[in-house]
Enzyme design. Structure first.
Site, PDB file in Angstrom:
ATOM      1  N   ALA A 121       0.872  -1.225   0.051  1.00  0.00           N
ATOM      2  CA  ALA A 121      -0.016   0.080  -0.116  1.00  0.00           C
ATOM      3  C   ALA A 121       0.865   1.137  -0.001  1.00  0.00           C
ATOM      4  O   ALA A 121       2.255   1.206   0.464  1.00  0.00           O
ATOM      5  CB  ALA A 121      -0.843   0.036   1.220  1.00  0.00           C
ATOM      6  N   LYS A 122       0.438   2.278  -0.073  1.00  0.00           N
ATOM      7  CA  LYS A 122       1.017   3.424  -0.272  1.00  0.00           C
ATOM      8  C   LYS A 122       0.097   4.828  -0.191  1.00  0.00           C
ATOM      9  O   LYS A 122      -0.994   4.818  -0.571  1.00  0.00           O
ATOM     10  CB  LYS A 122       2.116   3.930  -1.535  1.00  0.00           C
ATOM     11  CG  LYS A 122       3.213   4.705  -1.309  1.00  0.00           C
ATOM     12  CD  LYS A 122       4.476   4.040  -0.880  1.00  0.00           C
ATOM     13  CE  LYS A 122       5.490   4.885  -0.429  1.00  0.00           C
ATOM     14  NZ  LYS A 122       6.998   4.561  -0.175  1.00  0.00           N
TER      15      LYS A 122
END
Ligand code: NAD
Length: 432
Positions: A121-122
């Protein structure tokens, strides 16, 4: 009469397509390169080309002058087949959805490459934090955290620091999430201050991983680090620590570039003094014990090792031909475009790809998360020893895959990682 379903199509939404320039397009090309090596798992490869979940949020805050400003924030969960989402949060004026999507995908690959039990994720906010007061920065961070609070959590998705975010940012995020939950939830972010459940060694972990992988590769190609010349782009958390560790091992840091300018010194820069200069002034510019050089000239500095540790797409088809180094260690995420990768490969420059070279940060983030769950904290020596062991073992396995398949280390890392992700996908099956 019931309408027939429209014909099944594999066409991707426009914002996911490779010809959509930018980091996401680069990532898709990397996936295409690895697909022939995935065997029967290739039937699941489409999974890697579509983020699982994209959240775009409006972040309005009161400015100190009484006005209201709106910022655009993102959180992308690329894949959660192997565990909760995991990846940093970036504050930068140029953050785009394409960038955050690519960074989230590289997190999936990286986490699988070192076999920590996370997906990828980011997050990011399109903001120049240097233009905000401390109070405004806190309000942006808290409102963003509250907005993405619907998809993050210790078992769902765990943010961490990235460009222009740090331990203080993580403390505000942890507090905001905890206030909304009604209970202190230390495990919702990593890279926190040690006093709030952070891990010893986390601040240095990414740079230490860059150093560890660099030393492993140097040994395999017979390069002596003592006296080796190193050029570093980005002198923040990753580049600054990596430079310090290489200098301590006897290397000469001959050039450093950051957002403020480029400096060099043939005899080697005094890294501790430069770190102190940056702490006080915010940039390497103006460091007295060095010469200034043109920013463009940085890429042709004669050196044995080049460490891009700033932003993505820095080494391109335009400058890859000028690079004089024997080895490139990607401290940054996505610093080399696929075209530049090919040029470096042809020129026999060994590239240690981001998805293994900068995995030290998330590895110690994993240790932090485990420590938070058990409320039992380890010594720094124990953490560093475990970090180095994981990095060395992962690199040895990737090196072997590269040799067996006669592919680059990037493709080898993608082979190892994508197989793990897609195996998990296959075993879990599709719901419903
Ligand atoms: P940071 O904010 O601490 O430092 C960023 C550095 O890049 C600064 O020195 C800044 O001046 C420089 N920079 C920014 N724009 C530049 C430009 N246009 N030209 C030259 N230099 C520029 O960030 P960081 O945490 O060190 O992250 C750097 C890179 O490493 C990013 O790609 C990030 O995604 C990656 N990374 C960070 C971590 C981590 O744990 N912090 C982990 C893995 C990967």
């Amino acid at each position: 009469m019931a309408q027939a379903n429209p014909p099944a199509t594999h066409a991707l939404p426009s914002y996911l397509q490779a010809d959509h320039l930018g980091p996401w397009g680069n990532y898709l090309k990397q996936v295409d390169r690895v697909t022939p090596y995935l065997g029967h798992l290739a039937r699941w490869v489409e999974t890697l080309k579509r983020p699982k979940r994209i959240l775009i949020v409006d972040v309005p805050i009161h400015m100190d002058d009484g006005s209201v400003s709106h910022f655009e924030g993102y959180r992308v969960q690329h894949n959660t087949s192997r565990g909760p989402g995991k990846g940093g949060v970036r504050f930068h004026q140029d953050v785009t959805l394409s960038e955050v999507m690519a960074l989230s995908a590289w997190m999936s690959v990286k986490n699988a490459a070192v076999n920590v039990p996370y997906g990828g994720a980011k997050g990011g906010i399109r903001v120049d934090p240097r233009k905000l007061s401390l109070g405004e920065l806190e309000r942006v961070t808290r409102r963003y955290t509250s907005e993405i609070g619907i998809i993050i959590g210790p078992n769902k998705d765990i943010p961490a620091p990235d460009v222009n975010t740090n331990e203080q940012t993580m403390a505000w995020m942890m507090d905001t999430y905890s206030m909304n939950e009604g209970a202190t939830a230390t495990g919702v972010v990593t890279g926190k201050p040690v006093i709030l459940g952070g891990s010893l060694g986390r601040r240095e972990a990414t740079g230490r991983g860059v150093f560890t992988i660099g030393m492993e590769a140097a040994q395999r190609i017979g390069m002596d680090i003592r006296g080796a010349r190193i050029a570093v782009q980005g002198f923040g958390n990753v580049g600054g620590i990596a430079a310090r560790l290489f200098a301590e091992a006897g290397a000469r840091i001959v050039a450093v570039q950051d957002h403020g300018g480029t400096i060099c010194r043939e005899a080697g820069l005094d890294v501790p003094a430069l770190l102190e200069h940056v702490r006080l002034n915010g940039s390497v510019a103006g460091f007295a014990a060095a010469e200034t050089m043109a920013d463009d000239a940085f890429w042709s500095v004669p050196c044995e090792i080049l460490i891009p540790a700033a932003l993505e797409s820095q080494i391109t088809a335009v400058n890859a031909g000028q690079i004089a180094a024997r080895m490139v260690i990607e401290g940054a995420n996505g610093p080399t475009t696929p075209e530049a990768d090919d040029i470096l490969h042809e020129r026999n420059v060994l590239v240690l790809p981001d998805v293994i070279a900068n995995a030290g940060g998330v590895t110690v983030s994993y240790f932090e998360w485990v420590q938070d769950f058990s409320s039992f904290f380890w010594s720094e020596d124990e953490i560093n020893a475990r970090l180095v062991r994981i990095m060395k073992d992962a690199f040895a396995a990737i090196w072997q895959v590269a040799e067996e398949n006669k592919v680059s280390l990037r493709t080898a890392t993608f082979i190892v990682a994508c197989k793990r992700i897609l195996q998990a996908r296959e075993l879990r099956g599709l719901y419903p």
